[in-house]
Design a protein around this motif. Structure first.
Motif, PDB file in Angstrom:
ATOM      1  N   ASP A  91       0.798  -1.228   0.000  1.00 36.10           N
ATOM      2  CA  ASP A  91       0.000   0.000   0.000  1.00 36.10           C
ATOM      3  C   ASP A  91       0.832   1.280   0.000  1.00 36.10           C
ATOM      4  OD1 ASP A  91      -2.451  -1.254  -0.030  1.00 36.10           O
ATOM      5  OD2 ASP A  91      -2.667  -1.273   2.146  1.00 36.10           O
ATOM      6  N   ARG A  92       2.037   1.248   0.617  1.00 37.53           N
ATOM      7  CA  ARG A  92       2.680   2.525   0.934  1.00 37.53           C
ATOM      8  C   ARG A  92       4.201   2.529   0.712  1.00 37.53           C
ATOM      9  NH1 ARG A  92       0.023   5.910   4.871  1.00 37.53           N
ATOM     10  NH2 ARG A  92      -2.215   5.550   4.793  1.00 37.53           N
ATOM     11  N   PHE A  93       4.749   1.704  -0.179  1.00 38.57           N
ATOM     12  CA  PHE A  93       6.211   1.615  -0.154  1.00 38.57           C
ATOM     13  C   PHE A  93       6.890   2.919  -0.552  1.00 38.57           C
ATOM     14  CE2 PHE A  93      10.479   0.806  -1.676  1.00 38.57           C
ATOM     15  CZ  PHE A  93      11.007   0.276  -0.511  1.00 38.57           C
ATOM     16  N   TRP A  94       6.348   3.667  -1.515  1.00 35.19           N
ATOM     17  CA  TRP A  94       7.007   4.932  -1.855  1.00 35.19           C
ATOM     18  C   TRP A  94       7.109   5.837  -0.623  1.00 35.19           C
ATOM     19  CZ3 TRP A  94       9.778   7.718  -5.247  1.00 35.19           C
ATOM     20  CH2 TRP A  94       9.817   9.107  -5.060  1.00 35.19           C
ATOM     21  N   GLU A  95       6.032   5.936   0.136  1.00 32.83           N
ATOM     22  CA  GLU A  95       6.053   6.742   1.354  1.00 32.83           C
ATOM     23  C   GLU A  95       7.134   6.243   2.301  1.00 32.83           C
ATOM     24  OE1 GLU A  95       2.771   8.164   4.648  1.00 32.83           O
ATOM     25  OE2 GLU A  95       2.776   6.068   4.021  1.00 32.83           O
ATOM     26  N   MET A  96       7.237   4.935   2.471  1.00 36.15           N
ATOM     27  CA  MET A  96       8.244   4.362   3.344  1.00 36.15           C
ATOM     28  C   MET A  96       9.651   4.680   2.854  1.00 36.15           C
ATOM     29  SD  MET A  96       6.257   0.696   3.715  1.00 36.15           S
ATOM     30  CE  MET A  96       7.673  -0.207   4.340  1.00 36.15           C
ATOM     31  N   ASP A  97       9.866   4.540   1.567  1.00 39.34           N
ATOM     32  CA  ASP A  97      11.187   4.782   0.994  1.00 39.34           C
ATOM     33  C   ASP A  97      11.573   6.254   1.126  1.00 39.34           C
ATOM     34  OD1 ASP A  97      13.527   3.976  -0.257  1.00 39.34           O
ATOM     35  OD2 ASP A  97      12.703   4.104  -2.285  1.00 39.34           O
ATOM     36  N   PHE A  98      10.623   7.129   0.837  1.00 43.93           N
ATOM     37  CA  PHE A  98      10.886   8.560   0.977  1.00 43.93           C
ATOM     38  C   PHE A  98      11.215   8.910   2.425  1.00 43.93           C
ATOM     39  CE2 PHE A  98       9.049  12.785   1.972  1.00 43.93           C
ATOM     40  CZ  PHE A  98       9.911  13.565   1.218  1.00 43.93           C
ATOM     41  N   ARG A  99      10.415   8.396   3.349  1.00 51.52           N
ATOM     42  CA  ARG A  99      10.654   8.702   4.764  1.00 51.52           C
ATOM     43  C   ARG A  99      12.025   8.235   5.221  1.00 51.52           C
ATOM     44  NH1 ARG A  99       5.059   6.709   7.667  1.00 51.52           N
ATOM     45  NH2 ARG A  99       3.818   8.617   7.419  1.00 51.52           N
ATOM     46  N   ARG A 100      12.434   7.042   4.811  1.00 44.98           N
ATOM     47  CA  ARG A 100      13.726   6.566   5.311  1.00 44.98           C
ATOM     48  C   ARG A 100      14.875   7.384   4.735  1.00 44.98           C
ATOM     49  NH1 ARG A 100      15.354   0.670   2.725  1.00 44.98           N
ATOM     50  NH2 ARG A 100      14.516   0.979   0.635  1.00 44.98           N
ATOM     51  N   HIS A 101      14.693   7.930   3.524  1.00 48.55           N
ATOM     52  CA  HIS A 101      15.729   8.807   2.987  1.00 48.55           C
ATOM     53  C   HIS A 101      15.757  10.147   3.723  1.00 48.55           C
ATOM     54  CE1 HIS A 101      16.080   5.885  -0.253  1.00 48.55           C
ATOM     55  NE2 HIS A 101      17.204   6.496  -0.595  1.00 48.55           N
ATOM     56  N   VAL A 102      14.594  10.628   4.141  1.00 46.40           N
ATOM     57  CA  VAL A 102      14.583  11.838   4.961  1.00 46.40           C
ATOM     58  C   VAL A 102      15.302  11.594   6.270  1.00 46.40           C
ATOM     59  CG1 VAL A 102      13.138  13.459   6.235  1.00 46.40           C
ATOM     60  CG2 VAL A 102      12.448  12.742   3.956  1.00 46.40           C
ATOM     61  N   THR A 103      14.924  10.541   6.972  1.00 49.59           N
ATOM     62  CA  THR A 103      15.457  10.312   8.317  1.00 49.59           C
ATOM     63  C   THR A 103      16.933   9.929   8.302  1.00 49.59           C
ATOM     64  OG1 THR A 103      14.673   8.014   8.273  1.00 49.59           O
ATOM     65  CG2 THR A 103      13.207   9.668   9.236  1.00 49.59           C
ATOM     66  N   ALA A 104      17.434   9.456   7.177  1.00 50.77           N
ATOM     67  CA  ALA A 104      18.860   9.114   7.069  1.00 50.77           C
ATOM     68  C   ALA A 104      19.680  10.254   6.488  1.00 50.77           C
ATOM     69  CB  ALA A 104      19.037   7.861   6.219  1.00 50.77           C
ATOM     70  N   GLY A 105      19.038  11.352   6.098  1.00 49.07           N
ATOM     71  CA  GLY A 105      19.774  12.424   5.437  1.00 49.07           C
ATOM     72  C   GLY A 105      20.302  11.988   4.088  1.00 49.07           C
TER      73      GLY A 105
END
Length: 871
Positions: A91-105
Motif C-alpha cells: 500500500d505505501r512503499f514509496w512513502e516508506m522509501d521517501f521517509r527513510r531517505h529523509v530520516t537518514a539524510g
C-alpha cells in the motif's frame, strides 16, 4: 522592531524536488494515451486470492473491509509481522522509501543537489546514527519482530520494482533513472521515531523566537508575546502540583488571571552574550528549521491533539469510552495507517490481538486497543531541546574556562547526478553545532554577522535534545500492544521515552487512567525558554525526571480525564516539565461539554463523544466579538466595522463551515494580528494565530492603552482604534474574497484543505501535482478549537494541520467502536482507497471498526491469503 529579511512562510512545507524538464517529459508521456493509465494502475496491489510470500511459516489471511483497511490474522507472531511488512509495502512503499531517505539524510540520492541542505541538517542531528544504536538496544524478541517486518517488506520488493511499486517511481525515473530501492532494515523503521520526536519536540521554535526578539524587544514585551499558562481559567490534566482538572471558565476577557510567573524567567540569562551578537546564527537556525520536511506537520505549539476518557459510571454502557484525535500535518498519504494484527490463537508465543493506527514502515499498532485495554496519545510537550551559545575557536570550544576539543565526525552525501559532498560535523558536550553546517550556511552567517558588525565565528549554537540519546522506545510499542491491565500499561509507558506523550487509558474492567512518560531533562539552572551560555556548566542538564515522578492518575473522582496539550500539572509541581504548555482553550471546551452532559443526569454515549470531536466553539471570538460590537455601535453605520459588527450579531462563536460570521471574524483576526503585531515583529516571528496568540490578545485587550495597539502609520492609538481599523480592513478583504453579498459568505469558501503529497506534491510541475494531490476540500473548524483545522494567519486561510484521524473506542463492545482516517489506506494515486475517507472525515463522520473475528469476516470486502513459498 521591524526586519528587512524576506518573510518566511511558517507553515507545513513539502519538497520541491523535481526539475522543470519533467514537464515536457510528462506531456510526452501523456500523449502516449493508454500507457499513462497503465503506468498509474500497475502498482495497485493484489488484495484477494492468494500470493506466495517467502519466509512465512504458515498461511496468513488478510481481510480488507470496504475502506481497504487490512485486518491480518496469522498463526505465529513472526508471520504476523512479516505479513504486516508485506501489506505496508503493498500500500505505501514509496512513502516508506521517501521517509527513510529523509530520516537518514539521504534525499540527495533520490532527488539531487537541491536536497543537500536538508541532508546536511539531518545528518548533523544524526537521526540515523541514533536509530542504529537503538536497534542494538532491542531485546531479542523485539529485534526479531523488527526483522520479521523487514523480511516482509523485502519479500514484496523482490517481485516489484519501479512503477510496479508506485507511480512516483515512474516520475523519479525521468530525473534519476538509475535509482533502485534498497532492502528494508530494522533501522529504517526505528529512524521514523526520530522524525516523530523532531516534529513533536515542543518549544524549540519558541526558544528561537525569544532569542530573536530579545535583540530588539524588552523582557516585558517578550513576556507579552509569550504569556504563561492561565491556571485560573483553564484546567490541568491532573491535580498534581496544585492543578485543577475541573477548572473551566468562560473564555472571554479575563483580566487579572493567574498565569505561570516563570515563563520568561531566563530573559536576561545571556547578559554576557547579547542576543544581537548571535542573531545571525538564530536566524540561520530558524531558516533551517523551516526548510526541513515536515513529515507529521508544523512543529512547535501549533501541533496539538485531543484525547479524553470517561468512566463507565458515567456512560450508557457502564464501561469506559475513550476518544482520540491527534492533530498533525495534512498530507498524502495519511500520516496514519489503520490495521488489525491478530494471532489466530492468542497465547504466550503469539500474544497479539490488537487494532488501531500505526505508521507505514513501522511494525505494530501505536494507538488503538487490544482485547483488554485501549489507549490514546496527545503530545505532552515537555521542554526536551535546548540551544546553547558556544564560544568556538578553531577546533576547540570554551567550557568552564578551558578550551575543549570539539568532537568531529565526517560523512559523505551522495548526490544523484552530481558530485559527492563531504560533510564535517562538529559537536560540543551539549550536542551538534547546528550553525556550522556547510559552506552555504557559513556564508549566510558570515554575511549577516558582517552587517551586525560582529566576528562571524565568535558564537555558534549547539543543540541538546533527548532524542539524540539512544533509548528503548522502539520496543515499547509491542508492550503496549500486549498489555492487559494498568500495571502492564504503565510498564510499557516507562519504555516510551521519546517523544513524550500524554497517554490516556481505559480497560474492560472499568478503570480509566493517565500517564505521562518520557525523558524530561533536569537543568542545573534556567527553564529552557531561551538559548543559554554553553561555555559554563551552570546551565547544563544534570539528569532526567524519574518516571515515578511524572504525573499519573488512575480512576480520578471526577470520572473523566481530558488531555488537549494543556498543562499536565499545576504551578507547584516539584519538577519542571515545560514553561510552554499549550494554553488550554481546547481542554476547557471539552471539559465544559463533558461537565454539561454529566450535569444533565444523562449517561454519556459514543455518539456524544464523537460530537465533541467536531465542536467548533472559538474562544478567541468570545473574547473579541463583544469588543467589536462596542466599536461598531460607535462607528458610521456604512463603515466596514459597523457592517461587520451587525453580521456578528447573534453569532454563537462557532466556526461552522457554512457560517458567514465565522468567515468574517477570521478575516478580522488575520488583519488584527498583522496590524497590531506583525508590523512590529521580525519576519521570523510573525503571528501565526493559534492558542498562544489567543492568550496574547486576551491579556492585552484588558489593557486598552497598551503600546501594542498604537501604530502612528496606521493612525491607531489604542485598542478600540486598532480593532476598528482591522474590522474595516476585514470587511473590504472579505468582499474581495467572497463577493459583495454577505448572505452568501461561508467560512468554508476560504477555509479549505488541500491534501498535498508529502514528497512530490509541490514539485512545481502541474501534471505531477494533478496526479498526486487532492482537493481543495471545504471544511469547518479552525486553529485551537476542538475541531482543530489549523491555519497560518501569516500566510492565508487554508488548513495545514488537522485532526489526522479520529477514534472513539467502546470498551463494552469493541465492535461498536468507530474510526476514520484523514485520507485512505492506500498510498497509490487513483487507487479507490487513496482519499475515500476524506469526505466522511470532513463531515466529522466515522466508519465501523470491526474487531472480533466474526465481525472482521462479516465486514470483509476482499480476502487475500499469503502462503508460504515453496522451498
Amino acid at each position: 522592531m521591524g526586519d528587512d529579511t524576506p518573510r518566511l512562510r511558517r507553515h507545513h512545507r513539502v519538497l520541491r524536488v523535481v526539475g522543470g524538464v519533467l514537464a515536457v517529459l510528462l506531456v510526452v508521456a501523456a500523449i502516449a494515451g493508454g500507457a499513462g493509465f497503465w503506468t498509474v494502475t500497475r502498482s495497485f496491489p493484489q488484495t484477494s486470492g492468494s500470493l506466495d510470500v517467502p519466509g512465512l511459516q504458515k498461511p496468513v489471511t488478510v481481510y480488507r473491509d470496504s475502506a481497504g483497511v487490512p485486518q491480518i490474522v496469522a498463526s505465529t507472531a513472526d508471520d504476523l509481522f512479516r505479513a504486516q511488512g508485506f501489506v505496508h509495502a503493498q500500500d505505501r512503499f514509496w512513502e516508506m522509501d521517501f521517509r527513510r531517505h529523509v530520516t537518514a539524510g539521504r534525499l540527495s540520492e533520490m532527488f539531487g543537489a537541491s536536497q543537500v541542505p536538508t541532508d546536511t541538517f539531518i545528518r548533523t542531528l544524526g537521526w540515523r546514527r541514533v536509530a542504529e544504536q537503538e536497534v542494538k538496544l532491542l531485546d531479542p524478541t523485539a529485534l526479531r519482530y523488527y526483522q520479521d517486518y523487514a523480511d516482509g517488506v523485502n519479500a514484496y520488493l523482490a517481485t516489484h520494482s519501479g512503477a510496479q511499486l508506485s507511480v512516483e517511481y515512474a516520475v523519479l525515473g525521468l530525473q534519476n533513472p538509475g535509482y533502485r530501492p534498497e532492502k528494508w532494515t530494522p533501522a529504517d523503521s526505528i529512524a521514523w521515531l526520530k522524525a516523530m520526536a523532531w516534529d513533536l519536540r515542543s518549544n524549540l521554535e519558541e526558544e528561537v523566537d525569544r532569542g530573536l526578539l530579545a535583540a530588539t524587544l524588552t523582557p516585558q514585551q517578550i513576556a507579552d508575546l509569550h504569556p504563561g499558562y492561565d491556571y485560573a481559567a483553564h484546567p490541568t490534566i491532573t491535580a498534581e502540583g496544585g492543578g485543577d482538572p475541573a477548572r473551566t471558565t468562560p473564555d472571554a476577557v479575563a483580566a487579572g488571571s493567574a498565569t505561570d510567573p516563570g515563563a520568561t524567567a531566563d530573559a536576561g540569562a545571556l547578559a554576557t552574550a547579547p542576543p544581537s551578537d548571535y542573531r545571525a546564527q538564530l536566524e540561520q537556525v530558524s531558516a533551517s528549521l523551516e526548510s526541513l520536511p515536515r513529515l507529521m506537520g508544523p512543529a512547535g505549539s501549533d501541533i496539538g491533539s485531543n484525547s479524553w476518557v470517561v468512566s463507565g459510571a458515567l456512560t450508557a454502557t457502564g464501561k469506559p469510552l475513550l476518544a482520540n484525535d491527534p492533530h498533525l500535518g495534512a498530507s498524502l498519504p495519511s500520516v496514519w495507517y489503520q490495521v488489525g494484527l491478530h494471532c489466530a490463537t492468542v497465547d504466550a508465543q503469539c500474544p497479539f490481538d490488537v487494532s488501531g493506527f500505526g505508521f507505514s514502515g513501522f511494525p505494530g499498532v501505536v494507538i488503538g486497543h487490544n482485547d483488554r485495554i485501549s489507549w490514546g496519545f496527545t503530545n505532552l510537550g515537555p521542554d526536551v531541546a535546548d540551544l546553547y551559545v558556544e564560544k568556538v575557536s578553531g577546533d576547540t570550544y570554551e567550557y568552564d574556562g578551558a578550551q575543549v576539543p570539539l568532537d568531529v565526525r565526517r560523512e559523505t552525501i551522495r548526490v544523484a547526478g552530481g558530485a559527492d559532498v563531504p560533510l564535517t560535523i562538529r559537536s560540543t558536550r551539549h550536542g551538534p553545532i547546528i550553525t556550522d553546517l556547510s559552506d552555504g550556511y557559513a556564508a549566510i552567517a558570515k554575511d549577516q554577522a558582517g552587517k551586525l558588525g560582529i566576528p562571524a565565528q565568535q558564537f555558534q549554537l549547539s543543540l541538546e535534545w533527548t532524542a539524540l540519546t539512544p533509548g528503548p522506545t522502539a520496543g515499547a510499542i509491542f508492550a503496549f500492544d500486549t498489555a492487559h491491565d494498568w500495571a502492564g500499561f504503565r510498564a510499557a509507558a516507562a519504555e516510551f521515552q521519546v517523544p513524550s506523550q500524554n497517554l490516556v487509558y481505559a480497560d474492560v474492567d472499568g478503570h480509566i487512567g493517565y500517564q505521562a512518560p518520557g525523558s524530561v531533562p533536569i537543568r542545573a539552572a534556567g527553564d529552557g525558554t531561551v538559548p543559554v551560555p554553553g561555555w559554563t556548566s551552570q546551565y547544563g542538564w544534570v539528569g532526567t525526571v524519574p518516571y515515578d515522578q511524572l504525573p499519573s492518575v488512575l480512576d480520578p473522582p471526577s470520572g473523566y480525564i481530558v488531555t488537549a496539550n494543556n498543562a499536565a500539572v499545576g504551578p507547584d509541581y516539584p519538577v519542571m516539565i515545560t514553561r510552554d504548555w499549550e494554553y488550554g482553550y481546547r481542554a476547557n471546551q471539552i471539559a465544559v461539554r463533558l461537565q454539561g452532559l454529566i450535569a444533565s443526569g444523562k449517561k454519556v454515549t459514543a455518539t456524544q463523544m464523537a460530537a465533541i470531536q467536531g465542536d467548533t466553539y472559538d474562544a478567541n471570538a468570545a473574547t473579541l466579538v463583544p469588543l467589536l460590537h462596542t466599536v461598531g455601535e460607535a462607528a458610521d453605520p456604512t463603515s466596514g466595522v459597523a457592517r461587520g459588527a451587525a453580521l456578528l450579531a447573534g453569532w454563537d462563536y462557532h466556526d461552522d463551515a457554512d457560517s458567514a460570521a465565522a468567515a468574517y471574524f477570521n478575516v478580522f483576526w488575520k488583519n488584527l494580528l498583522h496590524d497590531a503585531f506583525g508590523r512590529k515583529l521580525p519576519s521570523t516571528a510573525q503571528p501565526t494565530g493559534g492558542d498562544r496568540w489567543f492568550a496574547v490578545t486576551q491579556n492585552l485587550v484588558a489593557q486598552p492603552d497598551s503600546p501594542w495597539w498604537a501604530d502612528s502609520e496606521l493612525g491607531t492609538s489604542d485598542r478600540d482604534s486598532m480593532i476598528a481599523r482591522a474590522a474595516d480592513q476585514a470587511w473590504t478583504e472579505a468582499r474581495s474574497l467572497m463577493g459583495d453579498d454577505p448572505s452568501r459568505w461561508r467560512w468554508d469558501r476560504i477555509h479549505t484543505l488541500t491534501l498535498t503529497n508529502a514528497s512530490l506534491g509541490e514539485s512545481g510541475i502541474g501534471p505531477v501535482e494533478w496526479l498526486l494531490n487532492r482537493g481543495p476540500y471545504p471544511i469547518g473548524g479552525s486553529a485551537s478549537v476542538v475541531e482543530a483545522t489549523g491555519w497560518d494567519a501569516s500566510v492565508g486561510y487554508g488548513a495545514d494541520r488537522v485532526p489526522s484521524m479520529r477514534m472513539v473506542v467502546d470498551l463494552a463492545d469493541f465492535d461498536r467502536s468507530r474510526w476514520i482516517n484523514l485520507a485512505g489506506a492506500s498510498g497509490h494515486a487513483f487507487d479507490p482507497h487513496y482519499t475515500d475517507q476524506t469526505d466522511l472525515w470532513a463531515a466529522n463522520k466515522t466508519l465501523p471498526w470491526a474487531f472480533s473475528r466474526a465481525a472482521i469476516a462479516a465486514a470483509a470486502a476482499q480476502t487475500l491469503t499469503l502462503r508460504p513459498a515453496s522451498r
